[in-house]
Design an enzyme around this catalytic site. Structure first.
Site, short mmCIF file in Angstrom:
data_model
loop_
_atom_site.label_atom_id
_atom_site.label_comp_id
_atom_site.label_asym_id
_atom_site.label_seq_id
_atom_site.Cartn_x
_atom_site.Cartn_y
_atom_site.Cartn_z
CG ASP A 52 28.58 18.11 38.74
OD1 ASP A 52 29.52 18.72 38.95
OD2 ASP A 52 27.49 18.02 39.83
CB THR B 265 42.79 22.56 46.85
OG1 THR B 265 42.92 23.51 45.68
CG2 THR B 265 43.98 23.21 47.77
CG ASN C 186 46.24 28.83 46.51
OD1 ASN C 186 46.72 29.17 45.14
ND2 ASN C 186 44.96 28.32 46.29
N GLY D 9 44.16 46.52 46.63
CA GLY D 9 42.88 46.59 46.11
C GLY D 9 42.13 45.96 47.56
CB CYS E 172 41.45 29.49 45.62
SG CYS E 172 40.87 28.10 44.53
#
Ligand code: NAD
Length: 439
Positions: free
Chosen positions: A30, A122, A211, A256, A263
């Site tokens: 990283d 993604t 998704n 909900g 995402c």
């Protein structure tokens, strides 16, 4: 196998640790120096159940290393996973691929023998083609394969999801890369994961389509819940009734708050932006995005109704502020819309979250953090159960509430409305019969 994960965030760290636990030699890279320093000292930068133990175990075994030196780490590895962020571009709603392309440029100079470059981030369809172009600028195409391998893990269940995936998608036409990756994933395949080798573009699109479909399911049941509230029907009965149909399936049918997280909001926007580029109108997904962005307004309207329009100086408590339980991720959480709005209307907000206070709320004078549930709820006029942590599932409201007129708005339908009624507690859920609220 020698693996390098570039980007040690929710995806890179979890998948890197899990690959090391399967016996591979993994370096997690990283550019965030503090993150790497912390990880070397056993400090885990994110909340993810089970992660700390696995990191410490594999770091001690030397199967897992951490580094800020991308080039050295790539040189030592055979398979390079790109796991950096792909956030939404503000102007176009498309995926911002700057981080991915920067990594590809950095990798280019380190390819001296055959390497597989895998996108786990993604990325929109044809991003792999672009990465290939970047890498082949001064390299023979024989020296590398660019593969798409989208990640489907969910925060909060990430280790389980990585270790027992429903499927592993590998997008490549290279037989060599496919053979190596199938071997890498063989421990998961032997536990029942389906292995699918498809084209790179199909693989890239599978992730977005998945998704978008899941976001659609959530939005669908949220809209049905709105109707249920008007006709005295329980949305949970509807979820069970339709979910038992195998063509529909029962998961992701729990009404909900608006879907959030790192995402669904960005990926639904990105797939629409990609389709627009090809002059294809994804009208259904556009409606889902619109409906979801209205969701918080609908719930805020309910809050106004519950407090009879009197918000000023009302003490409102949020139990949980992250986008869902078992994560510390605040990205696109619906609390980020609701809390500032309520404060602007004069409410005094107090919150508790098992993952601790959130710096994003420190700029509001009327938002405070309580470090336990009891303190958070005791003097409230309204309690909003915003996420579904186990910690919130067995609260003794009767004994904890100092304000006996306190209303509970359970946005996750954790509690039984009739049991609350029996205890004389004013309680309201999502998509549940209105006549169960105590007047
Ligand atoms: P994240 O923001 O948690 O982590 C990304 C990391 O990459 C950061 O630590 C950042 O410092 C690092 N980074 C950026 N540029 C770098 C560079 N040049 N060199 C080294 N490190 C660099 O992101 P995330 O949530 O792990 O998501 C990563 C990707 O995976 C995204 O495309 C996301 O859509 C996808 N994804 C995320 C999830 C999830 O649950 N979070 C699930 C599936 C897929």
């Amino acid at each position: 196998m020698k693996i390098c994960m570039i980007g040690t965030g929710y995806v890179g760290l979890v998948s890197g640790v899990c690959f090391s636990d399967l016996g591979n030699d993994v370096i997690c890279v990283d550019k965030d120096i503090n993150k790497i320093k912390d990880l070397k000292n056993g400090i885990i930068p994110i909340y993810e159940p089970g992660l700390e133990e696995l990191v410490i175990k594999n770091y001690k075994n030397k199967k897992l290393k951490f580094s800020t030196n991308l080039k050295k780490s790539v040189l030592k590895s055979d398979i390079i996973f790109i796991c950096v962020g792909t956030p939404t571009k503000k102007k176009t709603d498309s995926a911002d691929l700057k981080q991915v392309f920067n990594v590809a440029k950095e990798i280019r100079s380190c390819i001296s023998k055959y390497k597989i470059i895998v996108t786990k981030s993604t990325v929109p369809v044809m991003t792999g083609d672009e990465i290939e172009k970047i890498l082949s600028k001064n390299k023979s195409k024989k020296l590398f394969s660019v593969v798409s391998n989208p990640e489907f893990l969910r925060e909060g269940e990430a280790i389980r999801d990585f270790s027992y995936p429903d499927r592993v998608i590998i997008g490549t036409s290279s037989k060599k890369a496919n053979k190596i990756l199938k071997n890498l994933y063989s421990p998961l395949i032997s536990k029942g994961a389906k292995y699918i080798n498809t084209s790179r573009r199909a693989s890239e699109l599978i992730k977005y389509a998945s998704n978008a479909f899941l976001a659609t399911k959530i939005t669908f049941i949220n809209e049905i819940a709105n109707l249920c509230e008007r006709i005295n029907v329980n949305v949970e009965d509807i979820s069970i009734g339709i979910g038992l149909d195998k063509r529909i399936g029962g998961r992701f049918l729990r009404a909900g708050p608006a879907y959030g997280g790192s995402c669904f909001p960005k990926d639904t926007k990105a797939i629409v932006a990609t389709a627009n580029k090809f002059k294809i109108n994804l009208s259904l997904i556009k409606s889902v995005i619109k409906s979801n962005s209205n969701r918080s307004s609908i719930l805020l309207k309910r809050i106004f109704e519950l407090l009879k329009g009197k918000i000023k100086n009302k003490k409102i408590c949020f139990l949980g502020v992250t986008f869902k339980a078992n994560t510390d991720d605040m990205r696109d959480s619906s609390s980020l819309q609701m809390i500032p709005f309520l404060v602007k209307k004069g409410a005094i907000v107090n919150y508790y979250d098992p993952t601790g206070p959130k710096s994003i709320f420190s700029k509001y004078n009327n938002v405070t953090y309580s470090n336990n549930i009891k303190n958070a709820i005791s003097r409230s006029d309204l309690i909003i159960i915003h996420t579904e942590w186990n910690d919130f599932k067995s609260i003794n409201f009767k004994s904890s509430l100092k304000n006996k007129k306190c209303i509970i708005y359970d946005m996750r339908n954790i509690y039984s409305a009739s049991k609350m009624k029996d205890q004389n507690i004013k309680y309201f859920g999502i998509g549940r019969s209105i006549n169960l609220i105590q007047k």
